[in-house]
Design a protein around this motif. Structure first.
Motif, PDB file in Angstrom:
ATOM      1  N   TYR B  35       0.724  -1.227   0.128  1.00  0.00           N
ATOM      2  CA  TYR B  35       0.073  -0.054  -0.067  1.00  0.00           C
ATOM      3  C   TYR B  35       1.032   1.246   0.094  1.00  0.00           C
ATOM      4  O   TYR B  35       2.240   1.326   0.510  1.00  0.00           O
ATOM      5  CB  TYR B  35      -0.792  -0.026   1.135  1.00  0.00           C
ATOM      6  CG  TYR B  35      -1.978  -0.848   1.404  1.00  0.00           C
ATOM      7  CD1 TYR B  35      -1.910  -2.053   1.725  1.00  0.00           C
ATOM      8  CD2 TYR B  35      -3.276  -0.448   0.904  1.00  0.00           C
ATOM      9  CE1 TYR B  35      -3.052  -2.855   1.752  1.00  0.00           C
ATOM     10  CE2 TYR B  35      -4.456  -1.142   0.706  1.00  0.00           C
ATOM     11  CZ  TYR B  35      -4.273  -2.405   1.133  1.00  0.00           C
ATOM     12  OH  TYR B  35      -5.352  -3.386   1.298  1.00  0.00           O
ATOM     13  N   GLN B  37       0.666   5.288   1.279  1.00  0.00           N
ATOM     14  CA  GLN B  37      -0.219   6.317   2.068  1.00  0.00           C
ATOM     15  C   GLN B  37       0.108   7.672   1.729  1.00  0.00           C
ATOM     16  O   GLN B  37       1.225   8.184   2.039  1.00  0.00           O
ATOM     17  CB  GLN B  37      -0.485   5.894   3.638  1.00  0.00           C
ATOM     18  CG  GLN B  37      -1.236   6.808   4.463  1.00  0.00           C
ATOM     19  CD  GLN B  37      -1.236   6.233   5.799  1.00  0.00           C
ATOM     20  OE1 GLN B  37      -0.457   5.848   6.408  1.00  0.00           O
ATOM     21  NE2 GLN B  37      -2.637   6.155   6.348  1.00  0.00           N
ATOM     22  N   GLY B  40      -4.803  12.914   2.337  1.00  0.00           N
ATOM     23  CA  GLY B  40      -6.026  13.192   1.575  1.00  0.00           C
ATOM     24  C   GLY B  40      -6.415  11.916   0.752  1.00  0.00           C
ATOM     25  O   GLY B  40      -7.627  12.141   0.220  1.00  0.00           O
ATOM     26  N   HIS B  41      -5.364  10.916   0.521  1.00  0.00           N
ATOM     27  CA  HIS B  41      -5.899   9.593  -0.229  1.00  0.00           C
ATOM     28  C   HIS B  41      -5.956   8.498   0.612  1.00  0.00           C
ATOM     29  O   HIS B  41      -6.347   7.471   0.128  1.00  0.00           O
ATOM     30  CB  HIS B  41      -4.659   9.478  -1.253  1.00  0.00           C
ATOM     31  CG  HIS B  41      -4.998  10.484  -2.301  1.00  0.00           C
ATOM     32  ND1 HIS B  41      -5.687  10.496  -3.490  1.00  0.00           N
ATOM     33  CD2 HIS B  41      -3.920  11.786  -2.642  1.00  0.00           C
ATOM     34  CE1 HIS B  41      -5.737  11.515  -4.260  1.00  0.00           C
ATOM     35  NE2 HIS B  41      -4.425  12.280  -3.712  1.00  0.00           N
ATOM     36  N   GLY B  42      -5.443   8.537   1.880  1.00  0.00           N
ATOM     37  CA  GLY B  42      -5.502   7.188   2.684  1.00  0.00           C
ATOM     38  C   GLY B  42      -4.454   6.443   2.111  1.00  0.00           C
ATOM     39  O   GLY B  42      -3.638   6.629   1.411  1.00  0.00           O
ATOM     40  N   LEU B  43      -4.924   4.999   2.581  1.00  0.00           N
ATOM     41  CA  LEU B  43      -4.318   4.143   2.124  1.00  0.00           C
ATOM     42  C   LEU B  43      -4.688   3.336   0.837  1.00  0.00           C
ATOM     43  O   LEU B  43      -5.886   2.966   0.576  1.00  0.00           O
ATOM     44  CB  LEU B  43      -4.380   2.701   3.016  1.00  0.00           C
ATOM     45  CG  LEU B  43      -3.319   2.813   4.308  1.00  0.00           C
ATOM     46  CD1 LEU B  43      -3.837   2.017   5.555  1.00  0.00           C
ATOM     47  CD2 LEU B  43      -2.147   2.672   3.954  1.00  0.00           C
ATOM     48  N   LEU B  45      -4.131   0.432  -2.474  1.00  0.00           N
ATOM     49  CA  LEU B  45      -3.250  -0.699  -2.898  1.00  0.00           C
ATOM     50  C   LEU B  45      -2.744  -0.658  -4.195  1.00  0.00           C
ATOM     51  O   LEU B  45      -3.291  -0.386  -5.110  1.00  0.00           O
ATOM     52  CB  LEU B  45      -4.538  -1.624  -2.730  1.00  0.00           C
ATOM     53  CG  LEU B  45      -4.111  -3.217  -3.281  1.00  0.00           C
ATOM     54  CD1 LEU B  45      -2.901  -3.815  -2.088  1.00  0.00           C
ATOM     55  CD2 LEU B  45      -5.060  -4.207  -3.489  1.00  0.00           C
ATOM     56  N   PHE B  90       3.708   1.030   3.079  1.00  0.00           N
ATOM     57  CA  PHE B  90       3.403  -0.099   3.936  1.00  0.00           C
ATOM     58  C   PHE B  90       3.301  -1.461   3.396  1.00  0.00           C
ATOM     59  O   PHE B  90       2.509  -1.605   2.227  1.00  0.00           O
ATOM     60  CB  PHE B  90       2.107   0.193   4.636  1.00  0.00           C
ATOM     61  CG  PHE B  90       2.392   1.364   5.716  1.00  0.00           C
ATOM     62  CD1 PHE B  90       1.762   2.602   5.175  1.00  0.00           C
ATOM     63  CD2 PHE B  90       2.939   1.224   6.660  1.00  0.00           C
ATOM     64  CE1 PHE B  90       1.950   3.658   6.151  1.00  0.00           C
ATOM     65  CE2 PHE B  90       3.066   2.256   7.786  1.00  0.00           C
ATOM     66  CZ  PHE B  90       2.713   3.353   7.393  1.00  0.00           C
TER      67      PHE B  90
END
Lengths: 112, 113
Positions: B35, B37, B40-43, B45, B90
């Motif tokens: 992932y 991160q 504003g976009h988060g995690l 994939l 991550f």
């Protein structure tokens, strides 16, 4: 595009209060829902998961799921300053083996 | 972090150079994920693997490739890094078999100048 929506916050609550974090999702077929906590500069940590409509309690945490309305929430009772973190909602994509879509997270600030 | 090690923890590189990030697990979990991160976009994939030599694309796979030659190792390669790939990366693992709980590594902060 399957989506998971969260209010980015910050959500500010006084110590000892109940913090309520909400999440909505677009894929009506989703069956598995997760809450992760992420402290600043750290990796996400799984704190709750829920598969069935209703409430699921684990200590001070309660996850609530309403599939008809397509929302999932996390309640934190007796909030502590150590609960201050970003809370990420994640939803398993229906039909896709072991793939999760994450919301952008809600920043929670618990004021002493 | 559930027996997951990411390396390096921090990397600064220049635009156009290749970069490889490594994820190593000691849990013998079947599924591994990369992932990124961003604010504003988060995690999001990038790629995931459901077994040795079995990989598939995620939602932001352009510019990235992966390889999994052993159960315990999952490599993410940026063939020619761009500034838009500056991010925190991550790695995550899960056991599968109907268990979708993900456990995350400590992350790699990548800066592409």
């Amino acid at each position: 595009q399957k989506e998971v929506e969260q209010n980015s916050g910050p959500l500010s609550v006084p110590e000892g209060a109940i913090a309520s974090l909400n999440c909505t999702y677009s894929d009506r077929g989703s069956q598995s829902f997760f809450w992760y906590r992420q402290y600043s500069g750290k990796s996400p940590e799984l704190i709750m998961f829920i598969y069935s409509n209703g409430d699921k309690e684990d200590g001070r945490f309660t996850a609530q799921l309403n599939k008809a309305s397509q929302y999932v929430s996390l309640l934190i009772r007796d909030s502590q300053p150590s609960d201050s973190a970003t809370y990420l909602c994640a939803v398993k994509i229906e039909g896709a083996t072991n793939k999760l879509i994450f919301g952008t997270g809600t920043l929670l600030a618990v004021q002493p | 972090d559930a027996g997951i090690t990411q390396s390096p923890r921090h990397k600064v590189t220049e635009t156009g150079t290749p970069v490889t990030l490594r994820c190593h697990q000691t849990e013998n979990h079947r599924y591994m994920y990369w992932y990124r991160q961003d604010p504003g976009h988060g995690l999001r994939l990038i790629h995931y693997s459901y077994g040795v030599k079995d990989t598939d694309k995620g939602e932001v796979s352009d510019g990235y490739s992966v390889s999994r030659s052993k159960t315990e190792d999952f490599l993410l390669t940026l063939e020619s890094a761009t500034s838009s790939q500056t991010s925190v990366y991550f790695c995550a693992i899960s056991n599968g078999q109907g268990n979708e709980k993900l456990f995350f590594g400590s992350g790699t902060q990548l800066s592409v100048l």
